[in-house]
Design an enzyme around this catalytic site. Structure first.
Site, PDB file in Angstrom:
ATOM      1  N   CYS A  80       0.610  -2.561   3.269  1.00  0.00           N
ATOM      2  CA  CYS A  80      -0.815  -2.712   2.942  1.00  0.00           C
ATOM      3  C   CYS A  80      -1.412  -3.933   3.644  1.00  0.00           C
ATOM      4  O   CYS A  80      -1.583  -3.919   4.847  1.00  0.00           O
ATOM      5  CB  CYS A  80      -1.006  -2.743   1.425  1.00  0.00           C
ATOM      6  SG  CYS A  80      -2.710  -2.407   0.906  1.00  0.00           S
ATOM      7  N   HIS A 180       1.979   1.176  -0.730  1.00  0.00           N
ATOM      8  CA  HIS A 180       2.847   0.301  -1.523  1.00  0.00           C
ATOM      9  C   HIS A 180       4.089   1.067  -1.977  1.00  0.00           C
ATOM     10  O   HIS A 180       4.094   1.674  -3.050  1.00  0.00           O
ATOM     11  CB  HIS A 180       2.104  -0.201  -2.764  1.00  0.00           C
ATOM     12  CG  HIS A 180       1.008  -1.166  -2.477  1.00  0.00           C
ATOM     13  ND1 HIS A 180       1.192  -2.534  -2.503  1.00  0.00           N
ATOM     14  CD2 HIS A 180      -0.291  -0.966  -2.155  1.00  0.00           C
ATOM     15  CE1 HIS A 180       0.051  -3.133  -2.214  1.00  0.00           C
ATOM     16  NE2 HIS A 180      -0.863  -2.202  -1.991  1.00  0.00           N
ATOM     17  N   GLU A 182       6.732  -0.263  -3.079  1.00  0.00           N
ATOM     18  CA  GLU A 182       7.323  -1.023  -4.196  1.00  0.00           C
ATOM     19  C   GLU A 182       6.703  -0.675  -5.537  1.00  0.00           C
ATOM     20  O   GLU A 182       7.231  -1.066  -6.589  1.00  0.00           O
ATOM     21  CB  GLU A 182       7.197  -2.532  -3.926  1.00  0.00           C
ATOM     22  CG  GLU A 182       5.839  -3.152  -4.196  1.00  0.00           C
ATOM     23  CD  GLU A 182       4.763  -2.859  -3.156  1.00  0.00           C
ATOM     24  OE1 GLU A 182       3.636  -3.356  -3.323  1.00  0.00           O
ATOM     25  OE2 GLU A 182       5.049  -2.135  -2.171  1.00  0.00           O
TER      26      GLU A 182
END
EC number: 4.3.3.6
Length: 201
Positions: A80, A180, A182
């Protein structure tokens, strides 16, 4: 021996990256100053506010040492805002915004709108796998790639064909994503990247 991965921890979602990396057996270090770069086997540039990360990297005298380390071959995973920070060109740079100019792409920030326009989906990512979970939060999009840049992920177009917006690229030691990884339970992006980092150690 477990790789030592630095996570730039000036602002944004660094804690989530650390959690995933440690769950996969990596050792981690929060990177805030140039001394924190010593001895790293790889580094993560997390999401957040690209303008804030840019200012803080320069304030903490981290930008140039980080740039040098990546140019010398330090493996990078950028997500990002991390993608924005690495890009050579921004279509909509904020006033006074700088980038590290390490990735030969043009990026449009916040291409999918506001926080309210955030969405989740799945992507086929070359070298990672099919149906990889991805969360897009005020995500950038890649509008141009240089000749040395490999496109590894695109959003499906309205017909379902994978020919839409470019959201993942690889250039030498840099893996950069608009989304993202994660923020999902799917750890394949980190797992694949860590495997590549370990091969370099």
């Amino acid at each position: 021996m477990a790789p030592l991965v630095g996570v730039v921890a000036l602002q944004g979602g660094f804690a989530e990256h650390i959690e995933v990396l440690e769950s996969l057996g990596a050792n981690t270090r929060r990177v805030r100053r140039s001394a924190d770069l010593q001895g790293l086997d790889g580094i993560v540039l997390p999401g957040g506010e690209s303008t804030v990360i840019d200012k803080l990297m320069r304030s903490f005298s981290l930008a140039e040492p980080l740039k040098d380390a990546v140019r010398r071959g330090l493996p990078v995973l950028a997500t990002c805002a991390g993608l924005v920070v690495l890009a050579t060109d921004l279509e909509d740079a904020a006033k006074g915004q700088h980038t590290l100019s390490l990735l030969d792409v043009t990026v449009r920030r916040n291409a999918f709108g506001s926080q309210l326009d955030s969405f989740e989906g799945t992507l086929d990512i070359d070298g990672v796998g099919d149906g990889v979970s991805a969360t897009f939060i005020r995500a950038p999009v890649i509008t141009r790639v240089g000749p040395g840049v490999e496109v590894i992920a695109q959003l499906p177009d309205e017909a379902g064909n994978v020919s839409g917006a470019i959201v993942g690229v690889r250039q030498r030691n840099v893996l950069a994503l608009s989304f993202h990884p994660e923020e999902t339970d799917d750890d394949r992006v980190h797992r694949t990247w860590l495997r590549q980092v370990s091969e370099e150690v």
